[in-house]
Design an enzyme around this catalytic site. Structure first.
Site, PDB file in Angstrom:
ATOM      1  CG  ASP A  56      39.790  49.298  28.549  1.00 39.19           C
ATOM      2  OD1 ASP A  56      40.715  49.157  27.730  1.00 39.19           O
ATOM      3  OD2 ASP A  56      38.670  49.754  28.272  1.00 39.19           O
ATOM      4  N   GLY A  57      42.919  47.692  31.079  1.00 41.35           N
ATOM      5  CA  GLY A  57      43.802  47.708  32.231  1.00 41.35           C
ATOM      6  C   GLY A  57      44.719  48.903  32.146  1.00 41.35           C
ATOM      7  CB  SER A  58      47.202  50.236  34.483  1.00 42.65           C
ATOM      8  OG  SER A  58      47.703  48.969  34.790  1.00 42.65           O
ATOM      9  CG  PHE A  59      50.318  47.227  31.549  1.00 42.05           C
ATOM     10  CD1 PHE A  59      51.517  47.893  31.669  1.00 42.05           C
ATOM     11  CD2 PHE A  59      49.953  46.333  32.531  1.00 42.05           C
ATOM     12  CE1 PHE A  59      52.331  47.668  32.756  1.00 42.05           C
ATOM     13  CE2 PHE A  59      50.769  46.106  33.609  1.00 42.05           C
ATOM     14  CZ  PHE A  59      51.970  46.780  33.733  1.00 42.05           C
ATOM     15  CB  THR A  61      42.521  47.717  25.143  1.00 45.01           C
ATOM     16  OG1 THR A  61      42.471  49.103  25.476  1.00 45.01           O
ATOM     17  CG2 THR A  61      41.113  47.189  25.006  1.00 45.01           C
ATOM     18  CB  VAL A  62      42.529  42.409  27.453  1.00 47.13           C
ATOM     19  CG1 VAL A  62      42.632  40.928  27.099  1.00 47.13           C
ATOM     20  CG2 VAL A  62      43.608  42.791  28.462  1.00 47.13           C
ATOM     21  CE  LYS A  75      47.664  42.566  30.110  1.00 53.75           C
ATOM     22  NZ  LYS A  75      48.474  42.639  31.332  1.00 53.75           N
ATOM     23  CG  ASP A 170      47.805  43.988  40.377  1.00 55.33           C
ATOM     24  OD1 ASP A 170      47.167  44.427  41.364  1.00 55.33           O
ATOM     25  OD2 ASP A 170      47.636  44.416  39.214  1.00 55.33           O
TER      26      ASP A 170
HETATM   27  N1  LIG Z   1      43.106  35.602  28.518  1.00 55.86           N
HETATM   28  C1  LIG Z   1      42.021  36.345  28.745  1.00 55.86           C
HETATM   29  N2  LIG Z   1      40.796  35.899  28.424  1.00 55.86           N
HETATM   30  C2  LIG Z   1      39.686  36.626  28.672  1.00 55.86           C
HETATM   31  N3  LIG Z   1      39.714  37.856  29.249  1.00 55.86           N
HETATM   32  C3  LIG Z   1      40.909  38.365  29.595  1.00 55.86           C
HETATM   33  C4  LIG Z   1      42.123  37.657  29.354  1.00 55.86           C
HETATM   34  N4  LIG Z   1      43.158  38.406  29.819  1.00 55.86           N
HETATM   35  C5  LIG Z   1      42.604  39.527  30.316  1.00 55.86           C
HETATM   36  N5  LIG Z   1      41.258  39.524  30.196  1.00 55.86           N
HETATM   37  C6  LIG Z   1      40.310  40.570  30.623  1.00 55.86           C
HETATM   38  O1  LIG Z   1      40.983  41.823  30.606  1.00 55.86           O
HETATM   39  C7  LIG Z   1      41.063  42.376  31.939  1.00 55.86           C
HETATM   40  C8  LIG Z   1      42.393  43.107  32.116  1.00 55.86           C
HETATM   41  O2  LIG Z   1      43.452  42.185  31.914  1.00 55.86           O
HETATM   42  P1  LIG Z   1      44.873  42.387  32.619  1.00 55.86           P
HETATM   43  O3  LIG Z   1      44.670  42.447  34.090  1.00 55.86           O
HETATM   44  O4  LIG Z   1      45.811  41.348  32.129  1.00 55.86           O
HETATM   45  O5  LIG Z   1      45.268  43.812  32.066  1.00 55.86           O
HETATM   46  P2  LIG Z   1      46.073  44.944  32.797  1.00 55.86           P
HETATM   47  O6  LIG Z   1      46.268  45.984  31.783  1.00 55.86           O
HETATM   48  O7  LIG Z   1      47.290  44.378  33.410  1.00 55.86           O
HETATM   49  O8  LIG Z   1      45.044  45.369  33.923  1.00 55.86           O
HETATM   50  P3  LIG Z   1      45.328  45.958  35.391  1.00 55.86           P
HETATM   51  O9  LIG Z   1      46.548  46.731  35.311  1.00 55.86           O
HETATM   52  O10 LIG Z   1      44.101  46.767  35.689  1.00 55.86           O
HETATM   53  O11 LIG Z   1      45.433  44.762  36.292  1.00 55.86           O
HETATM   54  C9  LIG Z   1      40.867  41.160  32.853  1.00 55.86           C
HETATM   55  O12 LIG Z   1      40.342  41.528  34.119  1.00 55.86           O
HETATM   56  C10 LIG Z   1      39.904  40.310  32.056  1.00 55.86           C
HETATM   57  O13 LIG Z   1      38.580  40.772  32.238  1.00 55.86           O
END
Ligand SMILES: Nc1ncnc2c1ncn2[C@@H]1O[C@H](COP(=O)(O)OP(=O)(O)OP(=O)(O)O)[C@@H](O)[C@H]1O
Length: 532
Positions: A56-59, A61-62, A75, A170
Site C-alpha cells: 500500500d502506498g500514498s497513491f 494499492t499495488v 499500481k 523518495d
Molecule cells: N513491481 C512490483 N513488484 C512487487 N512489489 C511491488 C512492485 N511495485 C510496488 N510493490 C510493492 O508495493 C509497495 C508500494 O509501492 P510504491 O512505492 O510504488 O507505491 P506508492 O503508492 O508510491 O508508495 P509510497 O508513496 O508509500 O512510496 C512497495 O514497497 C512494494 O512492496
C-alpha cells in the site's frame, strides 16, 4: 465548462495526447492508435486482472496481477484523486516510460484514460528491500547486501546521468525492489523531478516532497536542493542495509526530528564492526553539506571496492583484483593467469604473458610450473556460464578469495601458494570442494579408519576431515585456522599434510578414501599420498 467537468474530461483522454488527434470514435478511449503510438504504452483496464495485494502506498494499492497472460505488478490509484495526485501519476508514467535500465523496475504500460481506473503496470518483483532486511530469518551475507547496494546505486546513477537529470526524491528501502535473484531495482517515480544539469530546485508552497525520515536537511528546510538530496537518502539506505535496523525509532515528533537532523546534525549510529570504507561512504553520503556528498559514480566505485574487500579478505589479493578487475565479478581464466603470474613475480613486463608461455613454450611442458597452474585451475575456475562457443572459463572474485583463505597469504607466500596447492592435491585423501553429503557418499561402506579431507563448507579458510569410525559411523571434524595455522584437538601445524601425519593416530584415520578428482592431474597411473 465547470472545472469539475473539465477535469473529468481530461482524465478520459490519455494525458499525453491532449494536444494530439483524438482516438477514433469506434475505439474505446484507451486504445492506442497510430497517432498516439509515441506515448507510453496504453493498457485497457479490462486487460488487467488484479489478484493479491503487494503493498500500500500514498497513491493507492499495488497488486500482483495478470496482464496479457503475464504476471505483473499493478499500481491502482485511489478512486478519488485530487489534481496534484493526478499530476504525480502522470509524471510517474511519463518518467517510467523514458527510463530503461537493469536496475530500474521495468515499466510495461499504463491505463491513463479511464476515470477511477488509473493504473501502472510493471514487472513483478519478489518484494521490497525494507521487508527483506527486517526479516532476520533470512540470511543475507554482507557481500550480498553490498551487491544489492551497488545495484541500487547503478539505478540512481542512471537517473542522475540522464539528460535532463531525473532526481528520484523518495529513495528509501521500501522503494527498492528485489527479484528472485536478489537483483535490486529502483521503483516509485511518483515524486521524481526533472531538472537541467547544474540547476537547483526549490519546493513550492505545497511543501517538501518525499518521506521525511529519509529527506535531506536542505529539503526538510525548504532550501534549494539538487540530486545530492538523493545521495543523502542513499546514505540512510546504506545504513539500513548494513544494520538491518529500523531508521530513527527514537523520533515521534516531526519538529524535534527536523531540529535534530538539520541543526544538531543527528544521524543514526554506525556500529563499530562496520568496515571502515563503508562507514566513511555512509558518512560522506549524509554529510550536512550537499557539495561534500559524493556523486553516484563515486558511490558505485566505492561499493565495488567494498565488495572486493568482502570477497577477498587477503589484503594483497584484494589489491590485485582492484587493480585489474575492479568492475567485474568474474575474470576470464586467461587474463587471471597473466595478472596473477605478474603479481607474484613469475613474469614481468619483459617476458611473455604466462598464459602464452603455458600454451606455447616447449620448456614448460611437463614442468612443475605447468603442473602448478593446472592445479590452481582445478580449484579456482568455474565452468562457463553461457552455452555459446565464445563462453570462457572464469575465476570469480569470491572463489579467488576462498582459495587465498585456504592456501595462504599472498604477500608472504607469493608464488609459493601454487606449490602449496599442488602439495595438497598430491595427497590421495584430499578431495577439495565436495559437500558434506558427497563426502558421506564417498565414505559409505568403507572400512573403519578410511578418511578424506575437504574444504569446510561453512568456515572460511577451514578444512574438514570426514572419516569412518566404529560400526561404519561417518563423522566430520573441523580443522580450524587460528593465525593461519591448522588446528585440531589443540594441536597446531604449519600445513594440512603435517596435521594429518601428526594426528592420524589420535584421530583414528589410516586409509585415504580414493576418488579425488585431483589425482588424475598429478599422477597418470600411480596412486600415492599415503600418510607417512
Ligand atoms: N513491481 C512490483 N513488484 C512487487 N512489489 C511491488 C512492485 N511495485 C510496488 N510493490 C510493492 O508495493 C509497495 C508500494 O509501492 P510504491 O512505492 O510504488 O507505491 P506508492 O503508492 O508510491 O508508495 P509510497 O508513496 O508509500 O512510496 C512497495 O514497497 C512494494 O512492496
Amino acid at each position: 465548462m465547470s472545472s469539475n467537468t473539465k477535469r473529468r474530461k481530461d482524465e478520459q483522454q490519455p494525458y499525453y495526447s491532449s494536444q494530439q488527434q483524438q482516438p477514433q470514435m469506434q475505439n474505446p478511449s484507451y486504445m492506442q492508435t497510430a497517432d498516439n503510438m509515441l506515448g507510453p504504452p496504453e493498457i485497457g483496464p479490462d486487460e488487467i486482472i488484479t489478484e493479491s495485494i503487494l503493498g500500500d502506498g500514498s497513491f493507492g494499492t499495488v497488486y500482483k496481477g495478470r496482464c496479457r497472460q503475464k504476471d505483473v505488478a499493478v499500481k491502482v490509484m485511489l478512486k478519488q484523486v485530487d489534481e496534484k495526485t493526478l499530476k504525480d501519476f502522470r509524471k510517474e508514467v511519463a518518467i517510467m516510460s523514458k527510463i530503461f535500465h537493469p536496475n530500474i523496475v521495468l515499466f510495461l504500460g499504463a491505463c491513463t484514460s479511464v476515470p477511477g481506473k488509473l493504473m501502472i503496470c510493471t514487472e513483478l518483483m519478489r518484494g521490497n528491500l525494507e521487508t527483506l532486511l527486517m526479516d532476520h530469518n533470512i540470511k543475507l551475507p554482507l557481500i550480498t547486501r553490498m551487491r544489492m547496494s551497488k545495484d541500487a546505486a547503478l539505478g540512481v546513477l542512471w537517473l542522475h546521468s540522464s539528460n535532463p537529470v531525473f532526481i528520484h526524491r523518495d529513495l528509501k528501502t521500501s522503494n527498492l525492489l528485489v527479484d528472485s535473484n536478489l537483483t535490486l531495482k529502483v521503483c516509485d517515480f511518483g515524486l521524481s523531478q526533472i531538472k537541467q544539469r547544474g540547476e537547483n530546485l526549490k519546493d513550492g508552497q505545497d511543501g517538501a516532497k518525499g518521506t521525511p525520515l529519509w529527506m535531506a536537511p536542505e529539503v526538510l528546510q525548504g532550501k534549494l536542493f539538487n540530486e545530492k538530496a538523493d545521495v543523502y537518502s542513499f546514505g540512510l539506505v546504506l545504513w539500513q542495509i548494513y544494520t538491518r535496523k529500523e531508521l530513527f525509532p527514537e523520533f515521534d515528533n516531526f519538529y524535534k526530528f527536523v531540529t535534530a537532523i538539520c541543526e544538531k546534525q543527528v544521524r543514526p549510529p554506525i556500529p563499530d564492526d562496520c568496515p571502515a570504507a563503508l562507514k566513511e561512504l555512509i558518512k560522506n553520503c549524509w554529510d550536512p553539506a550537499p557539495e561534500v556528498r559524493p556523486g553516484f559514480s563515486e558511490i558505485v566505485s566505492s561499493l565495488e571496492s567494498i565488495i572486493i574487500d568482502c570477497s577477498i579478505p587477503d589484503e594483497y589479493g584484494a589489491i590485485m583484483w582492484k587493480n585489474h578487475f575492479k568492475h567485474i565479478d568474474d575474470a576470464p581464466w586467461k587474463d587471471f593467469v597473466n595478472v596473477f603470474a605478474n603479481f607474484v613475480g613469475l613474469t614481468n613486463q619483459n617476458t611473455s604473458t604466462m598464459y602464452d608461455l603455458l600454451c606455447f613454450s616447449p620448456n614448460l611442458v611437463g614442468s612443475t610450473i605447468e603442473l602448478n597452474f593446472k592445479c590452481l585451475k582445478a580449484i579456482i575456475v568455474s565452468p562457463p556460464k553461457g552455452v555459446g562457443p565464445q563462453e570462457e572459463e572464469v575465476v570469480s572474485m569470491e572463489q579467488f578469495g576462498k582459495v587465498l583463505a585456504w592456501f595462504g597469504n599472498l604477500r608472504d607466500d607469493g608464488s609459493q601458494i601454487l606449490d602449496k596447492i599442488r602439495n595438497l592435491m598430491e595427497c590421495a585423501w584430499f578431495h577439495g570442494d565436495i559437500s558434506t553429503s558427497e563426502s558421506e557418499n564417498r565414505l559409505h561402506k568403507k572400512p573403519e579408519g578410511t578418511f578424506l579431507v575437504r574444504f569446510s563448507t561453512s568456515e572460511p579458510g577451514a578444512y574438514t576431515i570426514s572419516k569412518v569410525s566404529k560400526n561404519g559411523v561417518i563423522s566430520h571434524q573441523r580443522i580450524h585456522r587460528p593465525g593461519g595455522k591448522f588446528q585440531v584437538n589443540n594441536s597446531k601445524y604449519l600445513s594440512v599434510k603435517d596435521l594429518i601425519a601428526g594426528e592420524a593416530q589420535a584421530l583414528g584415520i589410516s586409509t585415504p578414501c580414493l576418488g579425488s578428482r585431483f589425482l588424475s592431474l598429478i599422477y597418470k597411473s600411480q596412486i600415492s599420498g599415503y600418510i607417512n
